[in-house]
Scaffold this active site. Structure first.
Site: not given
Ligand code: ATP
Ligand code: MG
Length: 451
Positions: A72, A74, A154
């Site tokens: 997806d 963002d 993170d």
């Molecule tokens: P995935 O492909 O698994 O969704 P993602 O990196 O997009 O991986 P998400 O959980 O969707 O992970 O979170 C989106 C973004 O928000 C992350 O890339 C990170 O930058 C930020 N983020 C999410 N959770 C946290 C956290 N607990 N602490 C700090 N930043 C976070």
């Molecule tokens: Mg994500």
């Protein structure tokens, strides 16, 4: 080269939020606009045309850099949620305290988040952020600059911003280099950042497994000490993270990564007992592998099925103990199921909505043993037959039941009517076999012809 590396790492860690990002042109990052969906492109472009910033951010940029297809998209912006909502006809604000905007085009939804900061801007002069006694951040809902927004994320690879108009990547903490080196590195001081949000430890294990990255030693170091802080996290959030890990397509690697980091105590507390037993270990590994394969093939994978496998070794243990204590098999199984489900609520908190399916899959297992008369036909008609049969195959693969039992059911499903009849007679109807035995005393059931 080593010195250059050290100074790079050092430089990255000391760079304060608010300082500039490295801006990489297309030739250096290689992401093409046509790799984004129309919806993601349109969302960023509309924001930009209205005079705001609008960048693709987080997992999507990371995945594109790694040559993977993002699941997806963002978007991060300096527009407030209300300003975003006014720009897009099909959009709505989600959440109260922590507002994001969902922008919809066709079936796709883009999540648009306003830049946030971890810093407390408007309060005491000592600039303390609200935390609990272990350092857990209690509020992170303050708007900030793009650099603040990068600093609150993170890992370095998750703090990359893609400008779709200029086709540039803004990299605040060396995430592009870390992608190339396949290193998962925490932004800032790992100890502090894990204390702020202990779930980041689980995220580290998940990303390392999903991306096949190794965790930077400095990032990894505090985990052994801080793992118990997961006990202070609401169970529902732990469960969500467990689900993401198990459904990531890399559950096998993820679960073993959790165990290696000592993080499973907070998430899958049953794991140690299960993996100590060779049959349990084979069973869980087979279950995780099957889930990973299904996800790789774009087939649906059910969380209830997977949680059912994770709890099964416990159910089996209790079931056998109750039977040994004189309970009849079927009631013993039902008692064992309820006991195990109750016990896990305090630990992993699998939501009750999965109970029904888990119980059905478990309760059907003894019925696979009954291969005479009409019973196999009735079992085939059961709405949960397919899931229960897949579950049986895992039990057979791990050596808990005979391989032959699984194979019999595989054949029985594909067989035509006549073949099914003959399977029933030979395999499960005791009378004709006894008759034949009387005629030929030397013949045993296992030497009897299969057809
Ligand atoms: P995935 O492909 O698994 O969704 P993602 O990196 O997009 O991986 P998400 O959980 O969707 O992970 O979170 C989106 C973004 O928000 C992350 O890339 C990170 O930058 C930020 N983020 C999410 N959770 C946290 C956290 N607990 N602490 C700090 N930043 C976070
Ligand atoms: Mg994500």
């Amino acid at each position: 080269m080593i010195r250059r590396f050290i100074s790079k790492v050092f430089g990255r860690k000391t760079r304060a939020p608010g300082s500039g990002a490295h801006i990489l042109p297309q030739a250096r990052h290689g992401i093409r606009r046509d790799q984004l969906t129309d919806c993601a492109l349109k969302t960023c472009e509309t924001l930009t045309q209205a005079g705001f910033k609008g960048y693709l951010v987080g997992g999507a940029v990371r995945d594109l850099l790694l040559g993977k297809t993002p699941k997806d998209f963002d978007v991060a912006t300096d527009a407030t949620p209300e300003e975003v909502r006014r720009l897009f006809r099909r959009s709505r604000i989600i959440g109260r305290r922590f507002q994001i905007v969902h922008v919809m085009c066709g079936r796709e939804t883009i999540e648009v988040t306003t830049f946030r900061s971890n810093e407390q801007k408007d309060t005491d002069e000592d600039d303390e952020r609200p935390t609990d006694e272990h350092g857990r951040l209690l509020s992170d809902n303050v708007f900030g600059s793009m650099a603040d927004d990068a600093a609150r994320r993170d890992f370095t690879i998750n703090a990359l911003y893609y400008d779709v108009v200029r086709e540039e990547v803004h990299d605040y903490f060396g995430g592009v280099a870390d992608c190339k080196k396949r290193v998962l590195r925490m932004i800032g001081d790992p100890d502090t950042r894990f204390r702020e949000d202990p779930v980041r430890m689980l995220r580290a294990a998940r990303f390392a497994a999903k991306l096949d990255f190794h965790i930077d030693p400095e990032t990894r170091r505090p985990v052994a000490t801080l793992a118990p802080l997961l006990a202070n996290i609401p169970r529902a959030r732990i469960f969500d993270e467990a689900l993401k890990l198990l459904m990531s397509g890399h559950a096998l690697r993820g679960v073993h990564q959790l165990r290696a980091e000592g993080l499973h105590h907070g998430m899958l507390p049953l794991l140690d007992t299960i993996l100590d037993d060779p049959v349990g270990e084979r069973f869980i590994n087979a279950a995780l592998k099957t889930t990973d394969t299904r996800i790789a093939q774009d087939k649906p994978a059910s969380p209830a099925f997977l949680f059912g496998t994770l709890l099964w070794p416990q159910v089996l243990l209790r079931w056998r103990a109750l039977e040994a204590g004189g309970e009849k098999p079927q009631p013993a199984l039902f008692i064992a199921m309820d006991e195990v489900l109750d016990a896990q609520r305090g630990q992993l908190a699998i939501p009750r909505r999965y109970d029904g399916m888990m119980k059905e899959i478990w309760a059907l297992q003894p019925r696979f043993e009954q291969r005479g008369g009409q019973r196999p036909y009735r079992l085939l008609e059961h709405p949960r037959f397919r899931a229960a049969y897949d579950f049986l195959l895992l039990r057979a693969e791990s050596g808990e039941v005979d391989l032959e039992l699984g194979e019999w059911w595989t054949r029985f499903q594909d067989a035509d009517d006549a073949e099914r009849e003959s399977m029933l007679k030979v395999d499960s109807s005791p009378r004709p076999r006894r008759k034949r035995k009387r005629k030929k005393p030397g013949e045993t059931a296992s030497t009897a012809p299969a057809e």
